[in-house]
Scaffold this motif. Structure first.
Motif, mmCIF file in Angstrom:
data_model
loop_
_atom_site.group_PDB
_atom_site.id
_atom_site.type_symbol
_atom_site.label_atom_id
_atom_site.label_comp_id
_atom_site.label_asym_id
_atom_site.label_seq_id
_atom_site.Cartn_x
_atom_site.Cartn_y
_atom_site.Cartn_z
ATOM 1 N N PRO A 46 0.908 -1.128 0.140
ATOM 2 C CA PRO A 46 -0.083 -0.061 -0.064
ATOM 3 C C PRO A 46 1.000 1.264 0.052
ATOM 4 C CG PRO A 46 -0.260 -1.058 2.074
ATOM 5 C CD PRO A 46 0.751 -2.060 1.048
ATOM 6 N N GLN A 47 0.477 2.440 -0.463
ATOM 7 C CA GLN A 47 1.102 3.303 -0.631
ATOM 8 C C GLN A 47 0.184 4.600 -0.023
ATOM 9 O OE1 GLN A 47 1.583 4.148 -4.937
ATOM 10 N NE2 GLN A 47 3.235 2.584 -5.121
ATOM 11 N N ALA A 48 1.197 5.413 0.741
ATOM 12 C CA ALA A 48 0.126 6.819 1.221
ATOM 13 C C ALA A 48 1.524 7.776 1.399
ATOM 14 C CB ALA A 48 -0.079 6.551 2.693
ATOM 15 N N ALA A 49 1.109 9.151 0.990
ATOM 16 C CA ALA A 49 1.735 10.221 0.788
ATOM 17 C C ALA A 49 0.962 11.552 1.245
ATOM 18 C CB ALA A 49 2.282 10.404 -0.658
ATOM 19 N N VAL A 50 1.686 12.044 2.202
ATOM 20 C CA VAL A 50 1.137 13.594 2.649
ATOM 21 C C VAL A 50 1.574 14.576 1.632
ATOM 22 C CG1 VAL A 50 1.119 15.343 4.604
ATOM 23 C CG2 VAL A 50 0.874 12.692 4.881
ATOM 24 N N LEU A 51 0.992 15.427 0.993
ATOM 25 C CA LEU A 51 1.514 16.452 0.216
ATOM 26 C C LEU A 51 1.706 17.492 0.946
ATOM 27 C CD1 LEU A 51 -1.018 15.912 -2.864
ATOM 28 C CD2 LEU A 51 1.235 14.979 -2.681
ATOM 29 N N THR A 52 2.996 18.147 0.912
ATOM 30 C CA THR A 52 3.393 19.154 1.657
ATOM 31 C C THR A 52 2.543 20.487 1.412
ATOM 32 O OG1 THR A 52 5.284 19.697 0.596
ATOM 33 C CG2 THR A 52 5.559 18.096 2.118
ATOM 34 N N PRO A 53 2.577 21.480 2.408
ATOM 35 C CA PRO A 53 1.915 22.730 2.223
ATOM 36 C C PRO A 53 2.872 23.464 1.380
ATOM 37 C CG PRO A 53 2.352 22.468 4.329
ATOM 38 C CD PRO A 53 2.517 21.072 3.795
ATOM 39 N N LEU A 54 2.290 24.540 0.994
ATOM 40 C CA LEU A 54 3.512 25.614 -0.067
ATOM 41 C C LEU A 54 2.979 26.959 0.630
ATOM 42 C CD1 LEU A 54 5.173 25.869 -2.576
ATOM 43 C CD2 LEU A 54 3.101 26.224 -3.847
ATOM 44 N N LEU A 55 4.083 27.793 0.437
ATOM 45 C CA LEU A 55 3.728 29.177 1.159
ATOM 46 C C LEU A 55 4.750 29.969 0.030
ATOM 47 C CD1 LEU A 55 2.767 31.456 2.709
ATOM 48 C CD2 LEU A 55 4.713 30.941 4.298
ATOM 49 N N GLN A 56 4.177 30.865 -0.747
ATOM 50 C CA GLN A 56 5.077 31.749 -1.524
ATOM 51 C C GLN A 56 4.621 33.250 -1.269
ATOM 52 O OE1 GLN A 56 4.018 30.528 -5.416
ATOM 53 N NE2 GLN A 56 5.386 29.222 -5.573
ATOM 54 N N THR A 57 5.660 34.146 -1.162
ATOM 55 C CA THR A 57 5.465 35.587 -0.983
ATOM 56 C C THR A 57 6.900 36.302 -1.104
ATOM 57 O OG1 THR A 57 4.633 37.264 0.517
ATOM 58 C CG2 THR A 57 5.916 35.555 1.610
ATOM 59 N N VAL A 58 6.706 37.643 -1.211
ATOM 60 C CA VAL A 58 7.832 38.439 -1.683
ATOM 61 C C VAL A 58 7.484 39.727 -0.830
ATOM 62 C CG1 VAL A 58 8.825 39.990 -3.199
ATOM 63 C CG2 VAL A 58 8.105 37.798 -3.891
#
Length: 171
Positions: free
Chosen positions: A148-160
């Motif tokens: 079985p496979q399980a993956a947590v997709l990481t959060p993303l944060l972008q700013t300038v």
């Protein structure tokens, strides 16, 4: 209560409601809400010149999630729990403080401006797969076991971020 008092009270409440509605409409239409800091009463009470301070608060706007994608060879679609994009911003501030002249009556000023910065984010997501393969025609239509496979997709944060500091003449 007299009719004239009721009429005056109704007129005042109508004016206040109209002013609040007019002030709220542009703020809701934009991406930031202006926040002035009223220091005029303190200036008059203490007879001093205080900084002019205002800010901007961002309004978070959720986007549409990227739906599940069906991939050949998997029983459950990819991104079972999709990531939700949210665009917002960091709060901004504008400060203009008076600096007294050492040799005169005038004032110079120090200004700091840090405008609201855009922020794009993606919430965490989840991708899982079952411990079985799709039906296999070589195995009489039965699935085969697999890891079985399980993956947590990481959060993303972008700013300038950005800010300006300036001095000059004038109040």
């Amino acid at each position: 209560m007299k009719p004239t008092t009721r009429g005056t009270l109704a007129a005042v409440l109508t004016g206040v409601a109209a002013a609040v509605g007019a002030a709220a409409t542009p703020a809701a239409a934009g991406e930031t809400v202006p926040v002035p800091v009223p220091l005029d009463g303190v200036e008059r009470a203490l007879n001093v010149q205080l900084p002019k301070i205002s800010g901007q608060l961002p309004v978070p706007m959720p986007g549409s999630p990227d739906g599940p994608r069906y991939v050949e060879g998997r029983l459950i679609p990819e991104h079972a729990l999709p990531q939700l994009p949210v665009s917002s911003g960091l709060p901004g501030v504008d400060v203009r403080a008076p600096l007294p002249h050492l040799l005169g009556d005038g004032f110079d000023h120090l200004g700091i401006a840090a405008p609201a910065a855009d922020v794009q984010t993606l919430t965490p997501g989840l991708s899982v797969d079952t411990p079985l393969t799709p039906p296999n025609p070589d195995n009489f239509g039965l699935p085969k076991p697999k890891v079985p496979q399980a993956a947590v997709l990481t959060p993303l944060l972008q700013t300038v971020l950005g800010a300006n500091v300036a001095t000059g003449s004038g109040a």
